[in-house]
Design an enzyme around this catalytic site. Structure first.
Site, mmCIF file in Angstrom:
data_model
loop_
_atom_site.group_PDB
_atom_site.id
_atom_site.type_symbol
_atom_site.label_atom_id
_atom_site.label_comp_id
_atom_site.label_asym_id
_atom_site.label_seq_id
_atom_site.Cartn_x
_atom_site.Cartn_y
_atom_site.Cartn_z
ATOM 1 N N SER A 17 33.089 -17.750 58.881
ATOM 2 C CA SER A 17 33.994 -16.605 58.978
ATOM 3 C C SER A 17 33.236 -15.344 59.355
ATOM 4 O O SER A 17 32.049 -15.190 59.028
ATOM 5 C CB SER A 17 34.637 -16.406 57.605
ATOM 6 O OG SER A 17 35.277 -15.151 57.541
ATOM 7 N N TYR A 25 34.283 -14.625 48.850
ATOM 8 C CA TYR A 25 34.675 -15.512 49.949
ATOM 9 C C TYR A 25 33.591 -15.526 51.034
ATOM 10 O O TYR A 25 33.103 -16.584 51.446
ATOM 11 C CB TYR A 25 36.023 -15.069 50.537
ATOM 12 C CG TYR A 25 36.335 -15.739 51.851
ATOM 13 C CD1 TYR A 25 36.574 -17.105 51.906
ATOM 14 C CD2 TYR A 25 36.373 -15.008 53.044
ATOM 15 C CE1 TYR A 25 36.828 -17.732 53.118
ATOM 16 C CE2 TYR A 25 36.633 -15.618 54.254
ATOM 17 C CZ TYR A 25 36.861 -16.989 54.285
ATOM 18 O OH TYR A 25 37.102 -17.609 55.478
ATOM 19 N N LYS A 45 30.835 -18.566 52.269
ATOM 20 C CA LYS A 45 30.638 -19.060 53.643
ATOM 21 C C LYS A 45 29.172 -18.930 54.050
ATOM 22 O O LYS A 45 28.604 -19.826 54.687
ATOM 23 C CB LYS A 45 31.539 -18.283 54.615
ATOM 24 C CG LYS A 45 33.022 -18.560 54.431
ATOM 25 C CD LYS A 45 33.367 -19.974 54.852
ATOM 26 C CE LYS A 45 34.813 -20.342 54.574
ATOM 27 N NZ LYS A 45 35.121 -21.737 54.876
#
Ligand code: UDP
Length: 329
Positions: free
Chosen positions: A122, A146, A150
């Protein structure tokens, strides 16, 4: 045969449809916590598709898939949670699922000698941009769990390459949008948090919430790089080919290079729906940088990726899908 984790979700299901349309055998592994069984049933009509319901947090679930399917050549790994705000409130959920779950997948791959993976990363790995458009050399400094989850996986992949020869392509998505152009599948999040589907269904569900009008941007609203789902998926097919041909790990941004503000997206949706969109102005959403746009030169030059769809086509396809869903309800 390609193993697709998270193949019943939004991006994963579009990838499965593309692989099946290209005549490739697919096995989907999905917990169905966020993915949809009816999506799998629809996809089964388009080619040779096996489905296994399981959770990456249970190593035996994923080991079982490799044990029973010795012809898996590579993996495309979509399974994961992806809500920034939720990750801030509940980091444990994100690290346990996105990191520990991926470790289980990688360990099972190594055990069964599968050494190629395409990973859904991402733009969140970059954090607050120092400059835009962002290229792959931009500093990696995620600002939420988040994005951390990643980046941790990207680092694990890099170490697993050096130590075990596991080759990976990490694809750093900007804002995926739209639905498959044939109207077979589309976006179905519950609850929906993404801008375009929220605009398209705002009529039915009340006013849209517009988060933040005081950003340092052209009209005060956040600017994002919206990439069409079919274009995004084409990059996964190219990434698989890259791994097969070069047997080398790498990472690529996936975006169009164009930025559109929230207000511009609302205007485009209004044009496509031929009606005004009502919205209420709310404070900024936590963790939203003002501008995120991709420098996609590397994907174009190395993967030979090209953008085929315009933003209007993406919104049009999302709109058709929204109407279809409503008529099916
Ligand atoms: N956004 C908004 N209202 C919504 C959903 C999103 O104003 O109902 C804004 C959000 O604050 C961000 C942009 O739209 O600036 C894109 O958000 P989205 O959740 O679609 O993608 P993200 O950039 O978070 O991956």
């Amino acid at each position: 045969m390609i193993l697709v984790t998270g193949g019943a979700g939004y991006i994963g299901s579009h990838c499965v449809l593309k692989l099946l349309s290209d005549g490739i055998d697919v096995i989907v592994f999905d917990s169905l916590e966020l993915g949809h069984r009816e999506t799998i049933e629809t996809l089964k009509r388009y080619g040779s598709l096996k489905f296994v319901q399981g959770n990456l947090k249970n190593i035996d679930d994923i080991r079982g898939v490799f044990m029973s399917n010795k012809n898996i050549e590579s993996v495309i790994h979509f399974a994961g949670y992806s809500q920034v705000a939720e990750s801030i409130k509940n980091p444990q959920k994100y690290y346990y699922n996105n990191v520990y779950g991926t470790l289980n997948l990688l360990n099972a791959m190594l055990e069964f000698g599968v050494k190629q993976i395409v990973f859904s990363s991402s733009a969140a790995v970059y954090g607050e941009p120092k400059y835009t458009p962002i290229d792959e050399n931009h500093q990696l400094n995620p600002i939420n769990p988040y994005g951390n989850s990643k980046l941790i996986v990207e680092k694990i992949l890099s170490d697993y390459d050096k130590a075990y020869g596991l080759k990976s392509v990490s694809l750093r998505y900007f804002n995926a949008c739209g639905a498959d152009s044939n109207g077979i599948i589309g976006e179905m999040h519950n609850p929906e948090t993404h801008l375009i589907p929220n605009i398209l269904k705002s009529d039915k569900e009340g006013s849209l919430k517009l988060f933040g009008t005081d950003y340092d941007t052209k009209d005060g609203t956040c600017v994002r790089d919206y990439i069409n789902i079919d274009d995004l998926i084409n990059a996964h097919i190219l990434a698989l080919k890259y791994l097969q041909t070069n047997n080398k790990s790498d990472c690529f941004n996936l975006g169009t290079g164009e930025g559109n503000s929230v207000k511009e997206i609302i205007e485009l949706c209004e044009k496509i729906m031929c009606k005004p969109v009502k919205y209420e102005i709310h404070p900024r959403r936590t963790g939203d940088p003002a501008v995120l746009t991709a420098d996609n030169t590397k994907a174009k030059e190395i993967l030979n990726w090209i953008q085929e769809k315009t933003l209007s086509q993406s919104i049009q396809s999302a709109y058709e899908w929204e109407k279809y869903k409503n008529s099916a309800e």
